[in-house]
Design a protein around this motif. Structure first.
Motif, PDB file in Angstrom:
ATOM      1  N   LEU A  59      65.986 -54.145 -21.812  1.00 47.59           N
ATOM      2  CA  LEU A  59      65.145 -54.179 -20.611  1.00 47.59           C
ATOM      3  C   LEU A  59      65.965 -53.840 -19.364  1.00 47.59           C
ATOM      4  O   LEU A  59      65.506 -53.092 -18.497  1.00 47.59           O
ATOM      5  CB  LEU A  59      64.508 -55.565 -20.452  1.00 47.59           C
ATOM      6  N   ALA A  60      67.163 -54.416 -19.281  1.00 50.69           N
ATOM      7  CA  ALA A  60      68.019 -54.158 -18.121  1.00 50.69           C
ATOM      8  C   ALA A  60      68.408 -52.684 -18.047  1.00 50.69           C
ATOM      9  O   ALA A  60      68.441 -52.091 -16.967  1.00 50.69           O
ATOM     10  CB  ALA A  60      69.274 -55.032 -18.195  1.00 50.69           C
ATOM     11  N   ARG A  61      68.697 -52.081 -19.181  1.00 45.99           N
ATOM     12  CA  ARG A  61      69.040 -50.655 -19.207  1.00 45.99           C
ATOM     13  C   ARG A  61      67.853 -49.805 -18.779  1.00 45.99           C
ATOM     14  O   ARG A  61      68.014 -48.810 -18.070  1.00 45.99           O
ATOM     15  CB  ARG A  61      69.508 -50.244 -20.600  1.00 45.99           C
ATOM     16  N   ARG A  62      66.654 -50.177 -19.214  1.00 46.83           N
ATOM     17  CA  ARG A  62      65.465 -49.436 -18.816  1.00 46.83           C
ATOM     18  C   ARG A  62      65.236 -49.535 -17.310  1.00 46.83           C
ATOM     19  O   ARG A  62      64.862 -48.549 -16.656  1.00 46.83           O
ATOM     20  CB  ARG A  62      64.241 -49.953 -19.582  1.00 46.83           C
ATOM     21  N   ARG A  63      65.447 -50.724 -16.764  1.00 42.59           N
ATOM     22  CA  ARG A  63      65.310 -50.879 -15.310  1.00 42.59           C
ATOM     23  C   ARG A  63      66.354 -50.044 -14.582  1.00 42.59           C
ATOM     24  O   ARG A  63      66.064 -49.417 -13.549  1.00 42.59           O
ATOM     25  CB  ARG A  63      65.436 -52.363 -14.928  1.00 42.59           C
ATOM     26  N   GLY A  66      65.349 -46.471 -14.625  1.00 40.94           N
ATOM     27  CA  GLY A  66      64.283 -46.256 -13.646  1.00 40.94           C
ATOM     28  C   GLY A  66      64.819 -46.153 -12.239  1.00 40.94           C
ATOM     29  O   GLY A  66      64.362 -45.311 -11.444  1.00 40.94           O
ATOM     30  N   ARG A  67      65.802 -46.993 -11.900  1.00 44.74           N
ATOM     31  CA  ARG A  67      66.398 -46.933 -10.563  1.00 44.74           C
ATOM     32  C   ARG A  67      67.163 -45.625 -10.374  1.00 44.74           C
ATOM     33  O   ARG A  67      67.160 -45.051  -9.282  1.00 44.74           O
ATOM     34  CB  ARG A  67      67.327 -48.128 -10.358  1.00 44.74           C
ATOM     35  N   GLN A  70      64.618 -42.876  -9.752  1.00 45.01           N
ATOM     36  CA  GLN A  70      64.078 -43.004  -8.396  1.00 45.01           C
ATOM     37  C   GLN A  70      65.099 -42.553  -7.359  1.00 45.01           C
ATOM     38  O   GLN A  70      64.762 -41.848  -6.395  1.00 45.01           O
ATOM     39  CB  GLN A  70      63.659 -44.446  -8.135  1.00 45.01           C
ATOM     40  N   ALA A 114      73.681 -53.251 -11.633  1.00 49.02           N
ATOM     41  CA  ALA A 114      72.961 -53.519 -12.880  1.00 49.02           C
ATOM     42  C   ALA A 114      73.770 -54.363 -13.849  1.00 49.02           C
ATOM     43  O   ALA A 114      73.203 -55.140 -14.627  1.00 49.02           O
ATOM     44  CB  ALA A 114      72.572 -52.201 -13.546  1.00 49.02           C
ATOM     45  N   ASN A 117      73.182 -58.106 -14.412  1.00 49.70           N
ATOM     46  CA  ASN A 117      71.851 -58.451 -14.911  1.00 49.70           C
ATOM     47  C   ASN A 117      71.754 -58.390 -16.427  1.00 49.70           C
ATOM     48  O   ASN A 117      70.734 -58.775 -16.996  1.00 49.70           O
ATOM     49  CB  ASN A 117      70.806 -57.511 -14.298  1.00 49.70           C
TER      50      ASN A 117
END
Length: 217
Positions: A59-63, A66-67, A70, A114, A117
């Motif tokens: 999940l942290a890698r996916r976030r 995404g950052r 962006q 990251a 997290n």
């Protein structure tokens, strides 16, 4: 079911000052069975915790991804018309001789943010991926910068071409030296375009548009 810390499983049953029983006796078999059960519970706990941590890490890698996406979009949107500095702003600069980062970019900031997290057990693995992720993103951003540069050169050439054709059309039809100077000036600028496909197309169009000096009549 109660949670059994891992150290319990490692200890199993202490034999130091505890009364020992023959293995073949009912009590001995019971104690052995109890120790095996503790080990099984602790192993289940370890596996469960490992699954949880890998799930949270994913999940942290996916976030993080995404950052990064962006941030790349924002850097492209805020870059100058010619794309200058776009790559270095996002991914910094790496010395090709030793692989050391000589100029950090936004990628470094996002990566460092990251890392905390992720579960601690996943830190080392994520940290090892940093330069691999940088290399992939660097190639992606370099392509975007080059595309921006190509668009800029084509747009600027189009302005020059339009102005040059107007100048030719308004010049004296018998003034061949001025016509040739404008025509050659256009060819000189086209030769400096970086994209070979765009350069060839621009040259072909320019030669066609200026093939006959009397077209301006």
């Amino acid at each position: 079911m109660a949670t059994i810390p891992l150290h319990v499983a490692r200890r199993r049953l202490e034999t130091g000052n505890v009364v020992s029983y023959p293995e073949g006796s009912p009590i001995g078999r019971a104690m052995q069975g109890f120790g095996d059960e503790l080990s099984a519970v602790a192993e289940h706990y370890r596996q469960m915790k490992e699954r949880q941590e890998t799930f949270d890490a994913d999940l942290a890698r996916r976030r993080f991804n995404g950052r990064i996406a962006q941030a790349e979009d924002e850097v492209v949107a805020n870059a100058p018309a010619d794309g200058a500095g776009l790559h270095d702003t996002m991914y910094g600069r790496v010395d090709p001789r030793n692989g050391r980062v000589v100029k950090p970019g936004l990628f470094d900031t996002l990566f460092d943010d990251a890392l905390p997290n992720l579960p601690e057990s996943q830190h080392a693995g994520f940290a090892r991926q940093k330069e691999v992720l940088r290399a992939a993103g660097s190639a992606r951003m370099a392509a975007k910068q080059q595309a921006r540069r190509d668009e800029y050169e084509l747009a600027e050439w189009t302005k020059v071409q339009d102005a040059s054709l107007v100048a030719i059309a308004q010049s004296d039809p018998t003034d061949t030296s001025t016509f040739e100077a404008i025509r050659q000036s256009g060819l000189d600028l086209i030769a400096k375009m970086g994209n070979p496909v765009a350069r060839q197309a621009a040259e072909a169009a320019w030669r066609s548009n200026t093939a006959n000096p009397r077209f301006r009549r």
